[in-house]
Design a protein around this motif. Structure first.
Motif, PDB file in Angstrom:
ATOM      1  N   HIS A   1      40.670   0.911  59.904  1.00 58.30           N
ATOM      2  CA  HIS A   1      41.382   1.461  61.182  1.00 58.30           C
ATOM      3  C   HIS A   1      42.155   2.645  60.892  1.00 58.30           C
ATOM      4  CE1 HIS A   1      40.215  -2.445  63.549  1.00 58.30           C
ATOM      5  NE2 HIS A   1      40.443  -3.055  62.169  1.00 58.30           N
ATOM      6  N   PRO A   2      42.294   3.383  61.850  1.00 58.40           N
ATOM      7  CA  PRO A   2      43.100   4.555  61.537  1.00 58.40           C
ATOM      8  C   PRO A   2      44.290   4.456  61.561  1.00 58.40           C
ATOM      9  CG  PRO A   2      42.568   4.630  64.148  1.00 58.40           C
ATOM     10  CD  PRO A   2      41.665   3.354  63.160  1.00 58.40           C
ATOM     11  N   GLY A   3      45.222   5.107  60.664  1.00 58.66           N
ATOM     12  CA  GLY A   3      46.615   5.227  60.571  1.00 58.66           C
ATOM     13  C   GLY A   3      47.512   5.792  61.832  1.00 58.66           C
ATOM     14  N   GLN A   4      48.610   5.915  61.709  1.00 56.48           N
ATOM     15  CA  GLN A   4      49.539   6.363  62.747  1.00 56.48           C
ATOM     16  C   GLN A   4      49.198   7.806  62.902  1.00 56.48           C
ATOM     17  OE1 GLN A   4      53.355   4.745  62.189  1.00 56.48           O
ATOM     18  NE2 GLN A   4      53.056   2.949  63.415  1.00 56.48           N
ATOM     19  N   ASP A   5      48.878   8.433  61.807  1.00 59.06           N
ATOM     20  CA  ASP A   5      48.875   9.938  61.515  1.00 59.06           C
ATOM     21  C   ASP A   5      47.174  10.442  61.870  1.00 59.06           C
ATOM     22  OD1 ASP A   5      47.781   9.117  59.263  1.00 59.06           O
ATOM     23  OD2 ASP A   5      48.729  10.813  58.000  1.00 59.06           O
ATOM     24  N   SER A   6      46.363   9.559  62.265  1.00 56.82           N
ATOM     25  CA  SER A   6      45.010  10.155  62.328  1.00 56.82           C
ATOM     26  C   SER A   6      44.666   9.987  63.690  1.00 56.82           C
ATOM     27  CB  SER A   6      44.217   8.788  61.484  1.00 56.82           C
ATOM     28  OG  SER A   6      42.754   9.097  61.419  1.00 56.82           O
ATOM     29  N   SER A   7      43.385  10.848  64.052  1.00 55.66           N
ATOM     30  CA  SER A   7      42.817  11.086  65.182  1.00 55.66           C
ATOM     31  C   SER A   7      41.466  10.373  65.065  1.00 55.66           C
ATOM     32  CB  SER A   7      42.754  12.506  65.604  1.00 55.66           C
ATOM     33  OG  SER A   7      42.039  13.139  64.809  1.00 55.66           O
ATOM     34  N   LEU A   8      41.204   9.572  64.052  1.00 58.24           N
ATOM     35  CA  LEU A   8      39.822   8.802  63.985  1.00 58.24           C
ATOM     36  C   LEU A   8      39.818   7.731  64.942  1.00 58.24           C
ATOM     37  CD1 LEU A   8      39.867   8.766  60.075  1.00 58.24           C
ATOM     38  CD2 LEU A   8      38.410  10.257  61.438  1.00 58.24           C
ATOM     39  N   PRO A   9      38.574   7.338  65.140  1.00 55.85           N
ATOM     40  CA  PRO A   9      38.148   6.264  66.048  1.00 55.85           C
ATOM     41  C   PRO A   9      38.550   5.046  65.850  1.00 55.85           C
ATOM     42  CG  PRO A   9      36.266   6.823  65.217  1.00 55.85           C
ATOM     43  CD  PRO A   9      37.298   7.707  64.783  1.00 55.85           C
ATOM     44  N   ASN A  10      38.789   3.995  66.603  1.00 49.58           N
ATOM     45  CA  ASN A  10      39.376   2.618  65.968  1.00 49.58           C
ATOM     46  C   ASN A  10      38.385   1.624  66.710  1.00 49.58           C
ATOM     47  OD1 ASN A  10      40.855   0.498  65.255  1.00 49.58           O
ATOM     48  ND2 ASN A  10      42.451   0.400  66.780  1.00 49.58           N
ATOM     49  N   PRO A  11      37.635   0.828  65.772  1.00 50.37           N
ATOM     50  CA  PRO A  11      37.734   0.918  64.409  1.00 50.37           C
ATOM     51  C   PRO A  11      36.873   1.991  63.815  1.00 50.37           C
ATOM     52  CG  PRO A  11      36.014  -0.819  65.101  1.00 50.37           C
ATOM     53  CD  PRO A  11      36.803  -0.300  66.322  1.00 50.37           C
ATOM     54  N   LEU A  12      37.085   2.366  62.571  1.00 48.88           N
ATOM     55  CA  LEU A  12      36.283   3.507  61.976  1.00 48.88           C
ATOM     56  C   LEU A  12      34.717   3.578  61.757  1.00 48.88           C
ATOM     57  CD1 LEU A  12      38.840   4.214  58.679  1.00 48.88           C
ATOM     58  CD2 LEU A  12      39.010   4.891  61.002  1.00 48.88           C
ATOM     59  N   GLY A  13      34.314   2.233  62.015  1.00 47.45           N
ATOM     60  CA  GLY A  13      32.669   2.133  61.671  1.00 47.45           C
ATOM     61  C   GLY A  13      32.747   2.255  60.002  1.00 47.45           C
ATOM     62  N   ILE A  14      31.834   3.187  59.623  1.00 49.97           N
ATOM     63  CA  ILE A  14      31.392   3.691  58.435  1.00 49.97           C
ATOM     64  C   ILE A  14      31.533   5.048  58.097  1.00 49.97           C
ATOM     65  CG2 ILE A  14      29.877   3.739  56.538  1.00 49.97           C
ATOM     66  CD1 ILE A  14      28.285   1.524  57.685  1.00 49.97           C
ATOM     67  N   GLN A  15      32.571   5.664  57.509  1.00 46.61           N
ATOM     68  CA  GLN A  15      33.023   6.819  57.184  1.00 46.61           C
ATOM     69  C   GLN A  15      32.939   7.307  55.671  1.00 46.61           C
ATOM     70  OE1 GLN A  15      34.781   9.098  59.634  1.00 46.61           O
ATOM     71  NE2 GLN A  15      35.008   7.574  61.141  1.00 46.61           N
TER      72      GLN A  15
ATOM     73  N   LEU B   1      37.317  12.926  56.980  1.00 47.27           N
ATOM     74  CA  LEU B   1      36.240  11.921  56.897  1.00 47.27           C
ATOM     75  C   LEU B   1      35.136  12.401  57.592  1.00 47.27           C
ATOM     76  CD1 LEU B   1      39.417  10.211  56.466  1.00 47.27           C
ATOM     77  CD2 LEU B   1      37.615   8.654  55.988  1.00 47.27           C
ATOM     78  N   GLU B   2      33.868  11.940  57.425  1.00 48.32           N
ATOM     79  CA  GLU B   2      32.633  12.147  58.136  1.00 48.32           C
ATOM     80  C   GLU B   2      32.352  11.026  58.629  1.00 48.32           C
ATOM     81  OE1 GLU B   2      27.883  13.410  57.599  1.00 48.32           O
ATOM     82  OE2 GLU B   2      29.370  13.635  55.784  1.00 48.32           O
ATOM     83  N   GLN B   3      32.047  11.016  60.030  1.00 52.21           N
ATOM     84  CA  GLN B   3      31.722   9.764  60.909  1.00 52.21           C
ATOM     85  C   GLN B   3      30.175   9.655  60.672  1.00 52.21           C
ATOM     86  OE1 GLN B   3      32.694   9.534  64.796  1.00 52.21           O
ATOM     87  NE2 GLN B   3      35.064  10.440  64.469  1.00 52.21           N
ATOM     88  N   LEU B   4      29.688   8.508  59.870  1.00 50.93           N
ATOM     89  CA  LEU B   4      28.445   8.143  59.768  1.00 50.93           C
ATOM     90  C   LEU B   4      27.655   7.153  60.860  1.00 50.93           C
ATOM     91  CD1 LEU B   4      28.657   7.602  55.694  1.00 50.93           C
ATOM     92  CD2 LEU B   4      27.904   9.743  56.881  1.00 50.93           C
ATOM     93  N   ALA B   5      28.370   6.101  61.052  1.00 51.01           N
ATOM     94  CA  ALA B   5      27.697   5.177  61.819  1.00 51.01           C
ATOM     95  C   ALA B   5      28.815   4.156  62.458  1.00 51.01           C
ATOM     96  CB  ALA B   5      26.637   4.239  61.239  1.00 51.01           C
ATOM     97  N   LEU B   6      28.285   3.752  63.805  1.00 52.11           N
ATOM     98  CA  LEU B   6      29.099   2.761  64.383  1.00 52.11           C
ATOM     99  C   LEU B   6      30.609   2.892  64.381  1.00 52.11           C
ATOM    100  CD1 LEU B   6      27.237   0.058  62.443  1.00 52.11           C
ATOM    101  CD2 LEU B   6      26.976   0.567  64.984  1.00 52.11           C
ATOM    102  N   GLU B   7      31.180   3.989  64.658  1.00 52.70           N
ATOM    103  CA  GLU B   7      32.499   4.405  64.945  1.00 52.70           C
ATOM    104  C   GLU B   7      32.916   3.924  66.147  1.00 52.70           C
ATOM    105  OE1 GLU B   7      30.164   8.114  65.739  1.00 52.70           O
ATOM    106  OE2 GLU B   7      30.344   6.821  63.833  1.00 52.70           O
ATOM    107  N   GLY B   8      34.220   3.251  66.342  1.00 51.03           N
ATOM    108  CA  GLY B   8      34.612   2.640  67.420  1.00 51.03           C
ATOM    109  C   GLY B   8      33.943   1.342  67.773  1.00 51.03           C
TER     110      GLY B   8
END
Length: 325
Positions: A115-129, A138-145
């Motif tokens: 899951h993303p931290g408070q300082d991150s704009s990554l999707p929640n959950p991360l999926g596979i990064q 981090l590069e989104q590979l699959a199933l982000e969010g």
């Protein structure tokens, strides 16, 4: 440690796994001490990356350890970001302090979920990064969010991914095992016959995708056919951890005493790796430096971290119950 005590620890571990599906920005997991820097603003002797700063807080809830090929030093994945041990000092990443689950170091960086931290704009959950710059990006590979994967192993060189899917998503069914040999682009469901156990961790051979391993409450399991079938290879006790080198599987067990065993993949001979004194505790994560087999680290269920540079002849306690030594 009594067996029932270790089972209690396992239950706690899986409770934490389950809570990973919820919001992890809870203060319980994100509070940490402020990082310290030198008076001149540098990050301290030994830190070779300006993305790191000296850390003197508490390290809780570690969910993976490995030697990043970029840095050649151990990275510990926690709920509040990556922690790094180098030159007798602890460091943390300055940004992207995410809740890293399913963390696997590789030759060019690491794979993770969580899951993303408070300082991150990554999707929640991360999926596979995937990261190739030790967590700066981090590069989104699959199933982000969609999914947070906890039981996920990645080969150090081949980057083959083996995982158990905890909940239905757009690509996978609940509770099934899957293998990807093209960096998460496509997935093949594998039968995992013989893997009927409550699992703690899985691993993939650095080079040979045929070899997969898993640790479970009933023991240690090895597959030689890309996960179609697994055989229990441990003779007794509960399985606690699995780690592949090019020629061996190193696994942790507990049968009244913590043990770390190295089994040859060619002739199945076994030898025991000496552990530090561990009372009512066991090996939860283990990693060996791929460029220096004398350097190893162990993370225990009780929140201790041990480190050796002489092939386990002597171990230093570098973290005790989450507190830096």
């Amino acid at each position: 440690m009594k067996k029932s005590l270790l089972l209690t620890v396992f239950t706690l571990t899986f409770s934490l796994v389950a809570c990973g599906q919820a919001e992890v920005k809870d203060k319980k997991f994100t509070e940490q001490s402020e990082a310290q820097t030198n008076k001149d603003g540098s990050v301290g002797e030994g830190a070779s990356d300006n993305f790191l700063e000296v850390f003197d807080g508490k390290i809780d809830h570690i969910h993976g350890v490995g030697y990043s090929g970029n840095q050649g030093k151990p990275f510990y994945a926690a709920h509040d970001g990556l922690k790094v041990y180098e030159g007798g000092k602890w460091y943390k990443t300055k940004e992207e302090n995410n809740d890293y689950m399913g963390f696997n170091a590789t030759k060019d960086g690491f794979y993770t979920s969580g899951h993303p931290g408070q300082d991150s704009s990554l999707p929640n959950p991360l999926g596979i990064q995937k990261s190739t710059d030790d967590g700066k990006t981090l590069e989104q590979l699959a199933l982000e969010g969609e999914t947070d994967f906890h039981l996920m192993g990645v080969g150090y060189e081949n980057q083959v991914i083996f995982l158990m899917n905890p909940q239905k998503n757009s690509m996978m069914e609940t509770g099934k095992f899957y293998l990807s040999e093209d960096k998460a682009k496509t997935w093949k469901e594998v039968a995992a016959n013989g893997l009927d156990d409550t699992l703690l961790s899985v691993a993939v051979h650095p080079q040979k995708a045929d070899y997969l391993a898993a640790s479970g409450q009933q023991g240690i399991y090895l597959s030689k056919d890309k996960g179609e079938t697994f055989e229990r290879i441990s003779k007794s006790g509960q399985g606690t951890s699995v780690f592949f080198t090019n020629d061996s599987l190193i696994y942790g067990t507990y049968d009244g005493k913590a043990k770390l065993t190295k089994v040859s993949l060619s002739d199945e001979t076994e030898e025991e790796i000496a552990l530090p004194k561990m009372e009512e505790d066991a090996v939860m994560y283990f990693a060996q430096n791929p460029n220096n087999e004398q350097e190893m680290t162990v993370v225990s269920f009780n929140g201790d971290i041990y480190y050796t540079t002489d092939g386990a002849n002597n171990w230093d306690t570098i973290l005790e119950a989450g507190k830096i030594k």
